[in-house]
Each structure stands twice: as structure tokens, then as C-alpha cells.
Design an enzyme around this catalytic site. Structure first.
Site, PDB file in Angstrom:
ATOM      1  N   LYS A  14       1.042  -1.234   0.033  1.00 30.74           N
ATOM      2  CA  LYS A  14      -0.072   0.140  -0.045  1.00 30.74           C
ATOM      3  C   LYS A  14       0.874   1.243  -0.161  1.00 30.74           C
ATOM      4  CE  LYS A  14      -2.642   2.751   2.864  1.00 30.74           C
ATOM      5  NZ  LYS A  14      -3.704   2.960   4.296  1.00 30.74           N
ATOM      6  N   GLY A  74      -7.642   8.342  10.875  1.00 33.21           N
ATOM      7  CA  GLY A  74      -7.999   8.490  12.159  1.00 33.21           C
ATOM      8  C   GLY A  74      -8.719   9.507  12.613  1.00 33.21           C
ATOM      9  N   ALA A 115      -9.295   4.801   5.193  1.00 33.81           N
ATOM     10  CA  ALA A 115      -9.064   5.856   6.128  1.00 33.81           C
ATOM     11  C   ALA A 115     -10.375   6.625   6.383  1.00 33.81           C
ATOM     12  CB  ALA A 115      -7.914   6.977   5.588  1.00 33.81           C
ATOM     13  N   GLY A 116     -10.373   7.028   7.589  1.00 33.55           N
ATOM     14  CA  GLY A 116     -11.388   7.716   8.107  1.00 33.55           C
ATOM     15  C   GLY A 116     -12.812   7.259   8.395  1.00 33.55           C
ATOM     16  N   ASN A 139      -8.832   0.855  10.469  1.00 35.53           N
ATOM     17  CA  ASN A 139      -7.786   0.640  11.498  1.00 35.53           C
ATOM     18  C   ASN A 139      -8.561   1.154  12.773  1.00 35.53           C
ATOM     19  OD1 ASN A 139      -4.301   0.288  12.129  1.00 35.53           O
ATOM     20  ND2 ASN A 139      -5.808   0.298  13.480  1.00 35.53           N
ATOM     21  N   THR A 140      -8.321   2.604  12.899  1.00 37.74           N
ATOM     22  CA  THR A 140      -8.633   3.176  14.055  1.00 37.74           C
ATOM     23  C   THR A 140     -10.112   2.968  14.498  1.00 37.74           C
ATOM     24  OG1 THR A 140      -7.270   5.021  13.445  1.00 37.74           O
ATOM     25  CG2 THR A 140      -8.643   5.367  15.330  1.00 37.74           C
TER      26      THR A 140
HETATM   27  C1  LIG Z   1      -3.644   1.443   8.874  1.00 37.06           C
HETATM   28  C2  LIG Z   1      -3.570   2.467   7.762  1.00 37.06           C
HETATM   29  O1  LIG Z   1      -3.085   1.916   6.816  1.00 37.06           O
HETATM   30  C3  LIG Z   1      -3.965   3.640   8.008  1.00 37.06           C
HETATM   31  O2  LIG Z   1      -3.212   4.526   7.411  1.00 37.06           O
HETATM   32  C4  LIG Z   1      -5.099   3.773   7.219  1.00 37.06           C
HETATM   33  O3  LIG Z   1      -5.685   4.511   6.273  1.00 37.06           O
HETATM   34  C5  LIG Z   1      -6.506   3.685   8.069  1.00 37.06           C
HETATM   35  O4  LIG Z   1      -7.153   4.833   8.513  1.00 37.06           O
HETATM   36  P1  LIG Z   1      -8.035   4.613   9.745  1.00 37.06           P
HETATM   37  O5  LIG Z   1      -7.287   4.389  10.717  1.00 37.06           O
HETATM   38  O6  LIG Z   1      -8.710   6.104   9.807  1.00 37.06           O
HETATM   39  O7  LIG Z   1      -9.142   3.838   9.582  1.00 37.06           O
END
Ligand SMILES: CC(=O)[C@@H](O)[C@H](O)COP(=O)(O)O
Length: 255
Positions: free
Chosen positions: A96, A157, A183-184, A205-206
Site C-alpha cells: 500500500k 484516524g 481511512a476515516g 484501523n482506528t
Molecule cells: C493502517 C493504515 O493503513 C492507515 O493509514 C489507514 O489509512 C487507516 O485509517 P483509519 O485509521 O482512519 O481507519
């Protein structure tokens, strides 16, 4: 089935491995999520030093495809170096590309992302670039040969969910490679919406690792993604301005 380059997956959830309260919770959340692709930041791994702490140590890595990400890179050159390190460690062929262009928003640098993608494709990697929700940039990445496009829903995040569903749907409509919203994402509803828009997958992730109960949230995200995909395949009703009675009135004997 999610097909990325030569790889195929049942699960459409790609999960990050960072920021869990501890490795036991990480392991359980990963298992419950059903994710087959796990992403980790190359810079955080002591990939050539087995004696150092390894934040994937509790996971049975045979069960997963690893997607190293180049987080922390600010230039194409750095991103390419991180990707080559991951490959040299024998962890995987997918990468990635994440080249950050702004420390405050963590939004990607479009020029460096294009350059890194081009270089890594030449090197034979399966390349998944993280990009903003810019429709033209997404097209250019696909034209270069990227194996998937990963537009952000909102800043990494932030948990703000999908800020621009219109742009995401333009990207999804024009793409011939998988579109993975990355993300987000903040809640299962956000993940379901991404899938209802027609995304092929969601990377997050977050929202899981920082949830009050990461294991429950991992399951909720799995179900949200499955529900959203099913809804997309089922074909939602069009939105209308005015009401339409839900029960047909024809043939009713009582006036
Ligand atoms: C783990 C990873 O690759 C992060 O850079 C991704 O973009 C996830 O973003 P969030 O934590 O907002 O879900």
C-alpha cells in the site's frame, strides 16, 4: 470475491494492525473481523531483527495476506525504499503506497504518490495506492497500472466517515480495478455506505483499534461491510421527492 492483481479474497475488509490496547485484543479483533488482508507500517517493524518486539507476534501470519504500507514516507523515494525493505524480508508482494503530503491532515501527496506507484509497478509489485478522493488522480493511478485504488473517506484516524460520497461514486463508476475505501471510517454505518456506493472493499484501523470494545467493533464492521455489499448487489430503490403508498390501492373494495 475481491480480486487484487493475482490475489483473491472472500473478505472485503482490510484491517490495520496498529494502536490496539494490547496484542491479545488485536489478535481477537483480527480473528473476529474475518479480514484476510492485514496492513502494517513497514517503518514500525523490526523486520530483519527477530530479537526485537514484533507487533504481529500474536497473529498466525500463515492465515493472512500481509499488506505493508509505506506510512511515514513523505517522498516517492522513501516509499519505494520501505516497499523494497518489506519485499526483501519475504513478507509479501503487495504494497500500500502511502506518501503523506501534509502533517496536519495526513492527506496524501498526489505527485509523490504517482511517482512511487509508477516506480513500484516497474519493480513488479502489486500496488495499492492510498489517494485522496480526487477523481482525476484516481484515473491516472489506474492508467499507470495500479492494481487497486484506495481513496480516503476522510482524514486518517478522524473517524469522520465519508465526507464526499459523490466523488467516491465517480471514482467507483470509472474504475476497472477494485476501489477500496481507506481511512476515516468511524462506524459500521460508514463502512456499509462505502459498500452500498459500490466500493469493492474497505480498509480501516482506528475505528476498530480505538473503539471501547475493539472485538465487538471488528465484528460490527464485518457485518456492516457484508450488509452494504449485499445491499449494493440487491440494488436499492431510487430516491423520489414525493410519497408513494406502500400498499397497492387497486382492487380495494372499501372506499
Ligand atoms: C493502517 C493504515 O493503513 C492507515 O493509514 C489507514 O489509512 C487507516 O485509517 P483509519 O485509521 O482512519 O481507519
Amino acid at each position: 470475491m475481491l480480486k487484487i492483481g493475482n490475489f483473491t479474497f472472500e473478505s472485503r475488509l482490510l484491517l490495520g494492525t496498529g494502536k490496539y490496547p494490547n496484542f491479545d485484543v488485536q489478535k481477537e479483533a483480527v480473528e473476529v473481523s474475518g479480514a484476510e488482508i492485514l496492513t502494517f507500517t513497514v517503518r514500525r517493524m523490526n523486520i530483519f531483527e527477530p530479537s526485537q518486539p514484533n507487533f504481529l507476534e500474536k497473529l498466525n501470519l500463515e492465515k493472512y495476506s500481509l499488506l505493508p504500507n509505506t506510512a511515514g514516507a513523505k517522498t516517492a523515494k522513501e516509499a519505494v525504499r520501505h516497499a523494497k525493505l518489506a519485499k526483501a524480508s519475504g513478507l509479501c508482494d503487495m504494497v500500500k503506497v502511502e506518501v503523506i503530503g501534509c502533517d496536519k491532515t495526513l492527506l496524501p501527496d498526489p505527485v509523490e504518490t504517482l511517482k512511487a506507484t509508477e516506480e513500484l509497478l516497474k519493480e513488479g509489485f502489486t500496488v495499492l495506492p492510498y489517494t485522496s478522493d480526487d477523481v482525476v488522480l484516481a484515473r491516472k493511478l489506474e492508467e499507470l497500472g495500479a492494481h487497486a485504488i484506495m481513496p480516503g473517506a476522510s482524514p486518517i484516524g478522524s473517524g469522520q466517515g465519508i465526507i464526499n460520497p459523490l466523488n467516491l461514486s465517480f471514482i467507483i463508476e470509472q474504475s476497472h480495478v477494485p476501489v477500496i475505501v481507506d481511512a476515516g471510517i468511524g462506524s459500521p454505518a460508514d463502512a456499509a455506505l462505502a459498500m452500498e456506493l459500490g466500493a469493492d472493499g474497505v480498509l480501516l484501523n482506528t475505528a476498530v483499534s480505538a473503539a471501547e470494545n475493539p472485538v465487538k467493533m471488528a465484528e460490527a464492521m464485518k457485518l456492516g461491510i457484508e450488509a452494504g455489499r449485499l445491499g449494493f448487489e440487491a440494488g436499492r430503490i431510487p430516491k423520489k421527492r414525493f410519497a408513494t403508498a406502500s400498499s397497492p390501492m387497486e382492487g380495494m373494495s372499501i372506499g
